[in-house]
Enzyme design. Structure first.
Site, mmCIF file in Angstrom:
data_model
loop_
_atom_site.group_PDB
_atom_site.id
_atom_site.type_symbol
_atom_site.label_atom_id
_atom_site.label_comp_id
_atom_site.label_asym_id
_atom_site.label_seq_id
_atom_site.Cartn_x
_atom_site.Cartn_y
_atom_site.Cartn_z
ATOM 1 N N HIS A 123 3.218 -36.897 -20.245
ATOM 2 C CA HIS A 123 4.211 -36.493 -19.254
ATOM 3 C C HIS A 123 3.592 -36.180 -17.891
ATOM 4 O O HIS A 123 2.511 -35.614 -17.787
ATOM 5 C CB HIS A 123 4.978 -35.269 -19.761
ATOM 6 N N ASP A 124 4.284 -36.599 -16.861
ATOM 7 C CA ASP A 124 3.948 -36.276 -15.467
ATOM 8 C C ASP A 124 2.656 -36.919 -14.991
ATOM 9 O O ASP A 124 2.145 -36.562 -13.922
ATOM 10 C CB ASP A 124 3.891 -34.760 -15.256
ATOM 11 N N GLY A 141 -1.291 -34.774 -19.802
ATOM 12 C CA GLY A 141 -0.245 -34.462 -18.849
ATOM 13 C C GLY A 141 -0.772 -34.146 -17.464
ATOM 14 O O GLY A 141 -1.847 -33.572 -17.298
#
Length: 268
Positions: A123-124, A141
């Site tokens: 994520h991200d 992440g």
């Protein structure tokens, strides 16, 4: 413009947007918020879910899981996004997750990337163009990856780490510090092991520019004093050199430790 070709065993949710020439192979699944650009292909058994857009001419191979919710206990169902660029190749069993509220709500992969089997992008993460991830690479992440970066097999990148443009990460490396542009990192824990000279030559950087970059590297990583001070000296010495200035700017913007060569320590 050709109509999408969808295998009868595939499941396409109402609301999904399919561009011209899209090919959806056997047992693939496409969620209701997915946008597939022209000529995207899901070879077979691939799943694309979430608020995900995939650029034209990208191919996704069997058992890839793209766009399912992040592996983050702080995720509570926010409508975050995943963007994958054009002409990417996503091989077998790759997993790519969308963003989170705590990280900007977006995971992005640029154009012309090759992500080999069993790699993971968390994520991200923000990944640039022309990036190659060999098998079993793990991008944690909030990682930022520049353009033209190559990751060797089974290497792992710590969360919030930055990997500069044209860097090379050797196989089996565990990277827990920022890697400068044009740098080469190897080991567990990884150390900076010089400049990515092969990558520089492949990018057709002029020999004189490479010589200046090597001189600046020695100034920054083999001189006396604090790293920021040494970088400042290199910036002044090579004030008209774009490659050196990119490295210096990268160092000045660091929020995490910069990866250093072995036996090089910060000094007061």
């Amino acid at each position: 413009m050709s109509e999408p070709a969808i295998h009868p065993t595939a499941i396409i949710a109402e609301g999904a947007v399919l561009g011209a020439g899209v090919r959806i192979g056997p047992y693939s699944i496409v969620g209701p918020k997915v946008v597939l650009g022209d000529n995207v292909e899901l070879v077979s058994h691939a799943v694309v879910e979430g608020n995900t857009s995939i650029g034209r001419d990208t191919r996704i191979f069997p058992f890839a899981s793209v766009g399912h919710q992040p592996q983050d206990l702080k995720f509570h169902g926010e409508d975050s996004r995943l963007e994958i660029g054009e002409r990417c190749t996503i091989r077998e069993s790759v997993t790519i997750n969308p963003g989170t509220e705590g990280g900007g709500m977006l995971t992005r992969i640029g154009n012309d990337c090759l992500i080999m089997a069993n790699a993971h992008v968390a994520h991200d993460a923000l990944v640039g163009n022309n990036v190659v991830m060999a098998n079993y690479v793990g991008i944690a992440g909030h990682v930022q990856v520049g353009d033209n970066v190559i990751f060797g097999g089974t290497c792992v990148i710590h969360q919030f780490t930055r990997i500069g443009d044209n860097a090379f990460i050797g196989a089996h490396s565990m990277v827990d510090g920022d890697v400068i542009p044009y740098g080469m990192a190897v080991g567990n824990r990884a150390v900076l092991s010089g400049l990515n000279l092969v990558g520089l030559k492949r990018s057709k950087i002029e020999r004189e520019a490479i010589h200046r970059l090597r001189a600046a590297y020695r100034q920054i990583f083999a001189g006396e004093g604090m790293l920021l001070d040494r970088a400042g000296v290199a910036a002044a010495q090579f004030k008209d050199d774009a490659l050196v200035q990119k490295v210096v700017t990268f160092i000045r913007q660091a929020k995490r430790p910069i990866l250093l060569p072995r036996d090089v320590q910060e000094s007061d």
